[in-house]
Design a protein around this motif. Structure first.
Motif, PDB file in Angstrom:
ATOM      1  N   TYR B 235       0.834  -1.197   0.000  1.00 35.29           N
ATOM      2  CA  TYR B 235       0.000   0.000   0.000  1.00 35.29           C
ATOM      3  C   TYR B 235       0.872   1.252   0.000  1.00 35.29           C
ATOM      4  N   SER B 247      -7.380  -2.268  -1.811  1.00 38.11           N
ATOM      5  CA  SER B 247      -8.108  -2.227  -0.540  1.00 38.11           C
ATOM      6  C   SER B 247      -9.608  -2.340  -0.759  1.00 38.11           C
ATOM      7  N   SER B 248     -10.111  -1.724  -1.827  1.00 36.86           N
ATOM      8  CA  SER B 248     -11.561  -1.697  -1.987  1.00 36.86           C
ATOM      9  C   SER B 248     -12.082  -2.981  -2.603  1.00 36.86           C
ATOM     10  N   PHE B 302      -3.753   4.131   6.638  1.00 37.15           N
ATOM     11  CA  PHE B 302      -5.041   3.626   6.166  1.00 37.15           C
ATOM     12  C   PHE B 302      -4.936   2.187   5.653  1.00 37.15           C
ATOM     13  N   SER B 305      -5.607   0.559   8.786  1.00 36.82           N
ATOM     14  CA  SER B 305      -7.023   0.740   9.091  1.00 36.82           C
ATOM     15  C   SER B 305      -7.858  -0.212   8.239  1.00 36.82           C
ATOM     16  N   SER B 306      -7.461  -0.347   6.981  1.00 32.25           N
ATOM     17  CA  SER B 306      -8.128  -1.292   6.092  1.00 32.25           C
ATOM     18  C   SER B 306      -8.037  -2.701   6.651  1.00 32.25           C
ATOM     19  N   HIS B 309     -10.441  -3.124   9.446  1.00 34.65           N
ATOM     20  CA  HIS B 309     -11.837  -3.265   9.041  1.00 34.65           C
ATOM     21  C   HIS B 309     -12.096  -4.557   8.287  1.00 34.65           C
ATOM     22  N   HIS B 335     -17.385  -0.195   2.955  1.00 36.09           N
ATOM     23  CA  HIS B 335     -15.959   0.007   3.212  1.00 36.09           C
ATOM     24  C   HIS B 335     -15.210   0.240   1.910  1.00 36.09           C
ATOM     25  N   SER B 339     -13.099   3.484   1.530  1.00 38.67           N
ATOM     26  CA  SER B 339     -11.645   3.414   1.390  1.00 38.67           C
ATOM     27  C   SER B 339     -11.217   3.920   0.018  1.00 38.67           C
ATOM     28  N   ILE B 382     -14.964   5.945   7.291  1.00 36.56           N
ATOM     29  CA  ILE B 382     -14.166   4.740   7.552  1.00 36.56           C
ATOM     30  C   ILE B 382     -14.353   4.321   9.007  1.00 36.56           C
TER      31      ILE B 382
END
Lengths: 495, 492
Positions: B235, B247-248, B302, B305-306, B309, B335, B339, B382
């Motif tokens: 990332y 991520s998505s 993030f 964070s991803s 989640h 999400h 994201s 988020i």
């Protein structure tokens, strides 16, 4: 008689071509390009007649009244023959530019290629051990000479010496094995051997088993299985590009022609005996080959190392045969076709590059290659993907069949190891892709040259993709299914 | 038309890419072609959504023989699960193209098109070999995009992500081959179609090994904690569009894989081992949150964070009750939107400041109000800001967690609070305070607004009127949950 002549035409045209080339080779007026075309001409005749006779005969013996059961005619041999001639044709055409750029090539070179192809064809038709040995030696001797063809270059001569000494020594194992088998059976034709194998007890066959094991040593040496592999990287490296290509793509396949014939048909009922030996060899070959391939900095040496790993996959198939796998033999055949196409392509690209520059191609030299020659880089990536067994290439299907046959025969450990080495191979194949694509190029983009070499490379790349995803939905064009059918019919014609 | 619509959706971008490549399209044509292909697929998918029957099971099925000798078929189909993810892919592509509109490296565009084909193919495949093909195919563009267009140690990182993900794929391949062979052994016919393979009865031991093969591939893709070492570097050094897609969408495909293939083939085993994965997901929730708090690089923050989640999503999946499953599917969608939004914002930040280090940012709010608004909106969604889709989804999963076990519920709810901590702290340091950077900060322009606005609207709509969406997938979701639960009765 006439019909038999027609069936023998493929082999005859190759050997006639070889003699014609040899006679012409003294002439200084004929250019290398012409020699090349003459060689391709004879090989093409052979290929076409072979294709026309395919499936036209039920299994017969060639000139039975003269040679007895020495040479057999079946689809199995025909398909191998076609691979040899195609391999030689591709080798000659792809390297057309390479020959021009090197002064040491001469007319004899083409004669030797044809002699070697003739040897291989004899090998695939051989139905008797002594003639198989002679065929093997005809092919090998030509290849030894070809390896050392660049006589002024140290590594080339060294490679030839190494290969010739070791090759002749292991060739002796073949003849020793033959002698032992003769002592046991009283004959060297494969029919008699298989009759003997099927009618005797295991205890009575010690001599035969020892003999066949000796023959296996020769086979293992020729395909570069570990621990008989020590020559392979140096020889592949020392040989001129066209020869490396020829050895990797064609000569290796020839060895499998005789190995499959012997171990599927003639030693079928005692095949289980070799399974454990083969399994150990497979493990060594997969691990040793991967190690060799990873540790190389020159791409040519990496491909040499990785060709050992590919032998390892084929050995997985060979040991599955001993464990009564239904699909193993045809999966080996399919894998050979898949590897053949990918290897011709990748070595073709290397020799294409080598014909333009005299550098040893290391990974570093490929930096920025995609910018410089986007299309050639794309082709090379396709070949690398196929060799790594990436889905949607023919290489993936090759591995798919080898692994399913291994699972079928209950060899989970070997399947796991095979998948693991396929994973390792991703590293050294993708490293090349990374080098080509991830770095800026120092020189500007060059135009895509349309000549014989590049056309062959493009055809190979298309075959790789078509063999991987081609569907049977398009009539008359054999897709992935077609390749498998070819492999199956070849194996079926053996029994 | 209807029978081949899935094929069109998958191959339209690839076809476009090949055409543009063969005819050596100019950069402008390439851009137009790519955008048209993304709009074309969007229209097709919206049409699919319109025609989709919430109670209809697998729809738009197409099943053609491909490699007959081995029973490999070209088998596609669409149900609620694939529809949600397919919608996400197609909705996200046009904004991403808008984002890279000024990008003049042609490879970027080609890779994006190839990527879309790979991802949509993986979501729609119902034949395991076909799925494997697309699963691997989508890896290639990511590999090239990171390696070629990334930053930092991108060449090294792209090789790393490639090797780790392929390790997972290979273990999955082993399982696929073995299952295929088992089908052959029991029926005498080769098949890799999911419906056929579901009928096989595995003994417990085999099932564990085979399920592990699949789970490794999916766990790496998600990534569950322990299988995540590739995530932060990838990332960190990937270009923004690749990050958004990883991520998505691609991470969600890990979840999708477990849901579609894991639960279909090994429901008993998975339910039996659910506790372990739930524990792992809870650890992941906390671990990633702590890593996110300590991270100064926005992208990496993030990324963690991803991870946090996604652990929540995995948790929801393995809780196997109706709240958790609805929440999980809903969270997959919301999400992804949030994201995508935040990673695009980070990309925009990088374009302006040439840095994404929190310590070097600050005071943006005083200079760029619109930018601040969107940045805060996506960051908060988020974290599950009420009124956004994320809130609804998280709430559902937490309710599901409480229903499963009170302690799991408490722990889940508590760890969710950690997201608030790092998001607010980050917002405070980047948006407010004194500006660290003296350069003029350009506010969002019209093009950027255009690409962010739809994402925001979608997040708000999913937050305000969740029943609108949930009702469309709930019937099928409940029936497949019922199927899993009835198959595994007595194990709960």
């Amino acid at each position: 008689m006439i019909e038999q002549l027609y069936f023998a035409l493929p082999m005859m045209s190759v050997v006639i071509g070889a003699f014609v080339l040899m006679l012409l080779s003294n002439s200084t007026k004929i250019s290398l390009h012409t020699f090349n075309l003459i060689a391709v001409f004879f090989l093409s005749i052979s290929f076409i007649t072979e294709y026309l006779t395919l499936s036209n005969y039920t299994t017969t013996y060639l000139f039975e009244d003269i040679f007895g059961h020495t040479f057999i005619l079946d689809d199995f041999a025909s398909i191998f023959d076609m691979m040899f001639t195609a391999g030689a044709i591709f080798t000659l055409l792809v390297n057309n530019d390479y020959f021009k750029s090197r002064t040491y090539f001469s007319g004899e070179y083409f004669a030797l290629i044809l002699f070697s192809v003739f040897g291989m064809m004899m090998l695939s038709h051989a139905h008797e051990l002594l003639s198989a040995f002679i065929a093997l030696e005809i092919a090998s001797l030509s290849v030894y000479t070809l390896v050392g063809f660049h006589k002024n270059k140290g590594i080339s001569s060294e490679a030839m010496m190494k290969y010739m000494v070791l090759g002749s020594m292991t060739g002796a194992f073949f003849i020793l094995g033959t002698a032992l088998i003769y002592a046991a059976v009283g004959s060297t034709t494969l029919d008699d051997i298989s009759l003997y194998v099927n009618s005797s007890n295991m205890e009575d066959m010690t001599l035969l088993v020892v003999g066949a094991t000796f023959i296996m040593v020769t086979i293992m040496f020729k395909i570069g299985a570990v621990p008989f592999h020590s020559w392979i990287v140096d020889v592949y490296h020392g040989a001129p590009y066209p020869i490396t290509m020829f050895m990797a793509s064609t000569f290796k396949i020839a060895i499998f022609a005789i190995a499959l014939r012997l171990y599927i048909v003639n030693f079928a009922s005692i095949n289980g005996f070799w399974t454990e030996i083969l399994q150990v060899l497979t493990i060594l070959t997969l691990i040793g080959g991967s190690w060799l391939a990873i540790s190389q900095t020159l791409v040519k040496r990496m491909l040499a190392g990785s060709s050992i790993v590919h032998s390892g996959y084929l050995l997985i198939g060979l040991s599955s045969i001993g464990l009564d796998s239904q699909f193993a033999a045809s999966s080996i055949m399919f894998y050979l076709i898949a590897y053949f196409i990918s290897a011709v392509g990748s070595f073709g690209v290397l020799s294409f590059i080598a014909s333009k520059s005299r550098k040893q191609m290391s990974y570093e030299d490929f930096k920025g290659f995609a910018q410089q020659r986007p299309y050639i880089a794309l082709m090379m990536s396709i070949f690398m993907l196929s060799l790594a067994g990436f889905p949607s290439t023919i290489g993936f299907l090759g591995k798919f069949y080898i692994f399913t046959s291994a699972i079928e025969s209950g060899q989970f450990f070997l399947t796991g190891l095979g998948i693991l080495t396929a994973f390792i191979s991703v590293y050294y194949y993708f490293k090349l892709i990374a080098m080509m694509y991830f770095y800026p190029s120092k020189s500007p983009q060059k135009k895509f040259p349309i000549d014989i070499s590049t056309i062959i490379i493009v055809i190979m790349a298309l075959l790789v993709i078509w063999g991987g995803i081609g569907t049977s939905l398009i009539p008359f064009v054999p897709g992935a299914d077609g390749f498998i059918d070819i492999a199956r019919s070849a194996i079926l014609s053996l029994s | 038309m209807m029978s081949s619509i899935l094929t069109q959706i998958i191959f339209l971008p690839l076809f476009m890419a090949i055409m543009l490549g063969v005819f050596r399209a100019s950069l402008e044509t390439l851009k137009i072609g790519a955008i048209l292909s993304s709009l074309g697929t969007l229209i097709l998918v919206l049409y699919l959504g319109y025609e989709f029957d919430p109670n209809g099971g697998m729809q738009f099925v197409i099943n053609l023989p491909w490699i007959k000798n081995s029973g490999i078929s070209y088998y596609l189909g669409l149900d609620y699960l694939s529809l949600v993810i397919l919608l996400l892919i197609t909705i996200l592509m046009p904004p991403l193209y808008l984002y890279i509109l000024k990008e003049d490296r042609k490879g970027y565009w080609y890779n994006m098109m190839l990527l879309q084909t790979g991802v949509s193919g993986a979501v729609l495949s119902l034949d395991l070999i076909l799925f494997y093909l697309f699963w691997e195919t989508m890896l290639l563009p990511i590999f090239i995009m990171i390696g070629k267009y990334g930053n930092g140690m991108h060449q090294y990182n792209s090789m790393k992500i490639l090797l780790i993900t392929i390790l997972g794929s290979m273990s999955m391949l082993f399982s696929i081959l073995y299952i295929g062979y088992m089908h052959f052994e029991t029926t005498g016919i080769w098949s890799f179609a999911l419906v056929d393979l579901m009928k096989i009865d595995f003994n417990a031991k085999t099932s564990i090994i085979l399920a592990a093969g699949f789970l490794l591939a999916f766990a790496i893709k998600i990534p569950l904690v322990g299988f995540h070492t590739w995530m932060a570097p990838a990332y960190g050094s990937a270009p923004t569009p690749a990050v958004v897609i990883m991520s998505s969408i691609m991470a969600k495909l890990g979840i999708y894989g477990i849901w579609r293939f894991g639960f279909s083939l090994f429901d008993t085993t998975l339910i039996y081992y659910a506790k372990i994965i739930i524990a792992q997901a809870l650890v992941g929730l906390l671990y990633y949150a702590i890593r996110a708090i300590t991270e100064d690089n926005l992208r990496r923050m993030f990324a963690y964070s991803s991870g946090s989640h996604l652990s929540l999503i995995a948790l929801g999946l393995f809780l196997t009750n109706e709240y958790a499953w609805s929440g999980t599917l809903y969270f997959i969608a919301t999400h992804a939107l949030a994201s995508a939004g935040i990673f695009i914002m980070i990309g925009l930040t990088y374009k302006r400041f040439k840095t994404v280090n929190i310590k070097e940012l600050g005071g943006i709010a005083s200079k760029a109000p619109l930018f601040t608004f969107f940045f805060a909106f996506f960051a908060l969604s988020i974290a599950g800001l009420p009124g956004t889709g994320g809130f609804v989804a998280e709430l559902l999963i937490i309710i599901g967690a409480f229903k499963y076990n009170i302690w799991v519920g408490v722990f889940t709810a508590l760890t969710m609070l950690s997201a608030m901590i790092y998001i607010f702290w980050m917002l405070q340091r980047t948006l407010f305070g004194t500006p660290n950077n003296e350069t003029d900060f350009k506010d969002l322009d019209i093009k950027e607004l255009l690409l962010l606005f739809p994402l925001m609207v979608l997040l708000l709509v999913t937050g305000i009127a969740p029943s609108l969406f949930i009702s469309s997938f709930e019937p099928q979701l409940l029936s497949s949950l019922e199927a899993v639960l009835s198959a595994t009765k007595g194990l709960q």
